[in-house]
Write a protein that holds these residues in place. Structure first.
Motif, mmCIF file in Angstrom:
data_model
loop_
_atom_site.group_PDB
_atom_site.id
_atom_site.type_symbol
_atom_site.label_atom_id
_atom_site.label_comp_id
_atom_site.label_asym_id
_atom_site.label_seq_id
_atom_site.Cartn_x
_atom_site.Cartn_y
_atom_site.Cartn_z
ATOM 1 N N ILE A 1 12.465 47.388 -1.229
ATOM 2 C CA ILE A 1 12.483 48.374 -0.137
ATOM 3 C C ILE A 1 12.631 49.772 -0.723
ATOM 4 O O ILE A 1 13.464 49.985 -1.604
ATOM 5 N N PRO B 1 3.193 53.729 -7.328
ATOM 6 C CA PRO B 1 2.043 52.986 -7.843
ATOM 7 C C PRO B 1 2.287 51.487 -8.011
ATOM 8 O O PRO B 1 1.317 50.729 -8.134
ATOM 9 N N GLY C 1 7.949 62.327 -10.978
ATOM 10 C CA GLY C 1 7.914 60.871 -10.801
ATOM 11 C C GLY C 1 7.866 60.548 -9.320
ATOM 12 O O GLY C 1 8.785 60.884 -8.569
ATOM 13 N N GLY D 1 11.788 56.651 -14.270
ATOM 14 C CA GLY D 1 12.145 55.269 -14.588
ATOM 15 C C GLY D 1 13.539 55.161 -15.185
ATOM 16 O O GLY D 1 14.182 56.166 -15.510
ATOM 17 N N ARG D 2 14.011 53.918 -15.284
ATOM 18 C CA ARG D 2 15.320 53.655 -15.879
ATOM 19 C C ARG D 2 15.129 52.715 -17.061
ATOM 20 O O ARG D 2 14.233 51.872 -17.057
ATOM 21 N N GLN E 1 14.182 46.215 -11.306
ATOM 22 C CA GLN E 1 15.560 46.716 -11.487
ATOM 23 C C GLN E 1 16.181 46.911 -10.102
ATOM 24 O O GLN E 1 16.195 48.004 -9.560
ATOM 25 N N LEU E 2 16.662 45.819 -9.549
ATOM 26 C CA LEU E 2 17.191 45.848 -8.182
ATOM 27 C C LEU E 2 18.532 45.135 -8.142
ATOM 28 O O LEU E 2 18.711 44.095 -8.789
ATOM 29 N N GLU F 1 12.444 58.758 -2.624
ATOM 30 C CA GLU F 1 13.648 58.753 -1.774
ATOM 31 C C GLU F 1 14.307 60.138 -1.778
ATOM 32 O O GLU F 1 14.681 60.657 -0.714
ATOM 33 N N GLU G 1 3.378 63.296 -9.900
ATOM 34 C CA GLU G 1 3.249 61.895 -10.322
ATOM 35 C C GLU G 1 2.096 61.772 -11.321
ATOM 36 O O GLU G 1 1.006 62.276 -11.078
ATOM 37 N N ALA G 2 2.371 61.064 -12.422
ATOM 38 C CA ALA G 2 1.364 60.946 -13.486
ATOM 39 C C ALA G 2 0.179 60.071 -13.052
ATOM 40 O O ALA G 2 -0.964 60.364 -13.405
ATOM 41 N N GLY H 1 7.841 57.500 -8.047
ATOM 42 C CA GLY H 1 8.282 56.119 -7.849
ATOM 43 C C GLY H 1 9.383 56.082 -6.802
ATOM 44 O O GLY H 1 9.524 57.011 -5.989
ATOM 45 N N VAL H 2 10.186 55.018 -6.842
ATOM 46 C CA VAL H 2 11.165 54.800 -5.774
ATOM 47 C C VAL H 2 12.188 55.946 -5.697
ATOM 48 O O VAL H 2 12.414 56.517 -4.623
ATOM 49 N N ILE H 3 12.795 56.287 -6.827
ATOM 50 C CA ILE H 3 13.833 57.326 -6.791
ATOM 51 C C ILE H 3 13.221 58.663 -6.401
ATOM 52 O O ILE H 3 13.765 59.401 -5.558
ATOM 53 N N ILE I 1 11.622 62.102 -20.345
ATOM 54 C CA ILE I 1 10.434 62.015 -21.191
ATOM 55 C C ILE I 1 10.589 63.034 -22.305
ATOM 56 O O ILE I 1 11.398 63.964 -22.220
ATOM 57 N N ALA J 1 12.649 61.622 -12.426
ATOM 58 C CA ALA J 1 12.762 60.247 -11.897
ATOM 59 C C ALA J 1 11.585 59.436 -12.422
ATOM 60 O O ALA J 1 10.727 58.984 -11.670
#
Ligand code: NAD
Length: 472
Positions: free
Chosen positions: A354, A219, A189, A276-277, A322-323, A196, A212-213, A191-193, A160, A274
């Motif tokens: 997942i 989310p 972040g 996003g990508r 993005q999987l 994990e 987390e925002a 999210g997923v990353i 960011i 983390a």
């Protein structure tokens, strides 16, 4: 620089398919196209396998497995076993992760070399609607022309504004390269990353703070999974700050300091960004060929055709989930279409998701809020089945739930799971949603006892109005 000449395939014609990028989407396209008898050129500047194999799914899941074992050792006394967790050998952990990646890489190389795919090592650049120029490491170039071009350049971590990656401020790439477990990891972040890495570092002994925002972790998932994960993280001692905005992030020789918009500061020894990508759409000459490119990626129709010449796009380059498994599915569909078949479009709604944290999250289809938005409040029925009533989950010592969302008197449209190992259960749930199954259809199938899979059967029984081991 050597002369540039247009290279053609073995029989003096252009390749049938030129694939740019050999990650999940690209190599799946190439392998399927070759199986269908097409002549295929596959261009890659790094190793075959892309982000998932080398910097994503595989190495992170290896680390998460080590984290799970560390947790089990630490809780072994609960089962009456004497075991002591003495710490992490960072070098050996890295070697384990690399060994897993190495074996799969070897397997992939074997698959590709046993196929008829021609691999070009180098940096590819689209110089016209049917030709990719490949620059090898020694600077030599050659042009590879195809009747069809498939773009599969993937995605990369983004940051960011005002947070520069480097030193103690890492993306997942840097986190995987780094040896050793941080003392205090700050994760930007949820999210997923983010979750994990938070999960695995915590299991391996780190203090972890997630920022987390938005107002909840993960989310994009159903709120029941977000709240279950937040509870589990709290129990595990992972600090979570939601609705938190970062004002600044700085680093010095000793650590990082993140200041939030409300003035609070979080200090740690590393910061994982983390958030996003982003698609790799701003290089390789894509913009010059008239493709429609947004910040989410290259726009395509439902058949993944870009609308320009015979250019297709697959995988993370195409806006959506993005999987890796979506990339495989894209690649197969595009190869079959090019080969003259009529494959069904890849539908985002039936792609399983997942998150491999502890506890795991697994989902497919619509979340409850999305279903209510689509069908109205009266148009949706929901059942939650707690893993507290599931024998195998008790044996594993996990809590969690199965949440099933159906249209009122209609088919199942979403399934959401949280708990240890629930990722392995998503295959059945995916069939329910993909085949638009009714709970009463599923209620006729017997689920093996004692398995975690049984919890899906129980949820379906409850939703069909025939609850067995639940109070619904
Ligand atoms: P993500 O979109 O899943 O999560 C990013 C999170 O960062 C969001 O929750 C967002 O609200 C938050 N965020 C954004 N800006 C922020 C800010 N300024 N401050 C605080 N929080 C902020 O992205 P990701 O976790 O980076 O993952 C990238 C992609 O890779 C995702 O599409 C993901 O599905 C995929 N991926 C999948 C798996 C898996 O399938 N297990 C694993 C890793 C990554």
């Amino acid at each position: 620089m050597p002369d540039q000449e247009v290279h053609v395939s073995g029989d003096g014609q252009p390749w049938d398919v030129v694939v740019l990028g050999a990650g999940s989407g690209g190599y799946a396209t190439a392998l399927r196209a070759a199986q269908l008898g097409l002549q295929v050129a596959l261009i890659e500047r790094e190793k075959l396998g892309g982000t998932c194999l080398h910097r994503g799914c595989i190495p992170t899941k290896a680390l998460l497995h080590a984290a799970e074992v560390a947790d089990q050792i630490q809780h072994a006394t609960d089962l009456g076993l004497h075991a002591t967790f003495e710490g992490v050998d960072a070098g050996a952990l890295h070697r384990y992760q690399q060994k897993v990646v190495g074996r799969l890489y070897q397997g992939l190389e074997g698959l590709v070399s046993a196929s008829s795919v021609d691999v070009f090592a180098g940096d590819g650049r689209l110089i016209s609607s049917d030709t990719v120029q490949v620059t090898a490491q020694d600077g030599s170039t050659q042009n590879v022309t195809g009747r069809h071009v498939v773009l599969a350049t993937g995605s990369r971590s983004r940051s960011i504004a005002d947070i520069e990656i480097g030193g103690r401020i890492l993306t997942s790439d840097g986190a995987l390269d780094r040896r050793g477990i941080p003392r205090h990891a700050v994760v930007l972040g949820g999210g997923v990353i983010g979750v994990e890495f938070a999960s695995l570092w915590r299991s391996l002994g780190a203090k972890v703070t997630v920022i987390e925002a938005l107002d909840r972790l993960v989310p994009a998932e159903d709120p029941a999974l977000s709240s279950g994960l937040a509870r589990a993280f709290r129990r595990r001692g992972i600090e979570v700050r939601t609705s938190a905005r970062v004002a600044s992030a700085t680093q010095d020789a000793d650590g990082v300091r993140v200041v939030l918009a409300d003035g609070a500061a979080v200090e740690g020894d590393i910061l994982l960004v983390a958030v996003g990508r982003e698609p790799v759409s701003d290089e390789a000459g894509l913009a010059e060929q008239g493709l429609t490119i947004t910040s989410a990626g290259v726009r395509t129709d439902e058949h993944l055709h870009t609308g320009v010449g015979a250019i297709y796009a697959v995988g993370d380059l195409v806006p959506g989930l993005q999987l890796a498994h979506r990339g495989f599915a894209h690649g197969i569909a595009v190869a079959e279409r090019i080969a003259g078949r009529d494959p069904l479009p890849v539908v985002e709604e039936t792609i399983p998701r997942i998150t491999y944290s502890d506890p795991e999250l697994a989902s497919v289809g619509l979340t409850e809020p999305a279903a209510r938005e689509q069908y109205g409040d009266d148009g949706v029925q929901v059942v939650e089945y707690s893993l507290a009533g599931n024998g195998k989950s008790q044996i594993l010592g996990t809590t969690g739930l199965v949440k099933v969302v159906r249209q009122t008197e209609g088919p199942i449209v979403g399934v959401h799971l949280i708990g240890a190992r629930v990722g392995e259960q998503i295959g059945e749930a995916q069939l329910w949603v993909g085949w638009e199954a009714y709970p009463q259809d599923i209620a006729t199938f017997i689920h093996a006892h004692p398995t975690q899979n049984e919890a899906l059967g129980e949820a379906a029984l409850a939703l069909a109005g025939q609850p067995l081991h639940s109070h619904t």
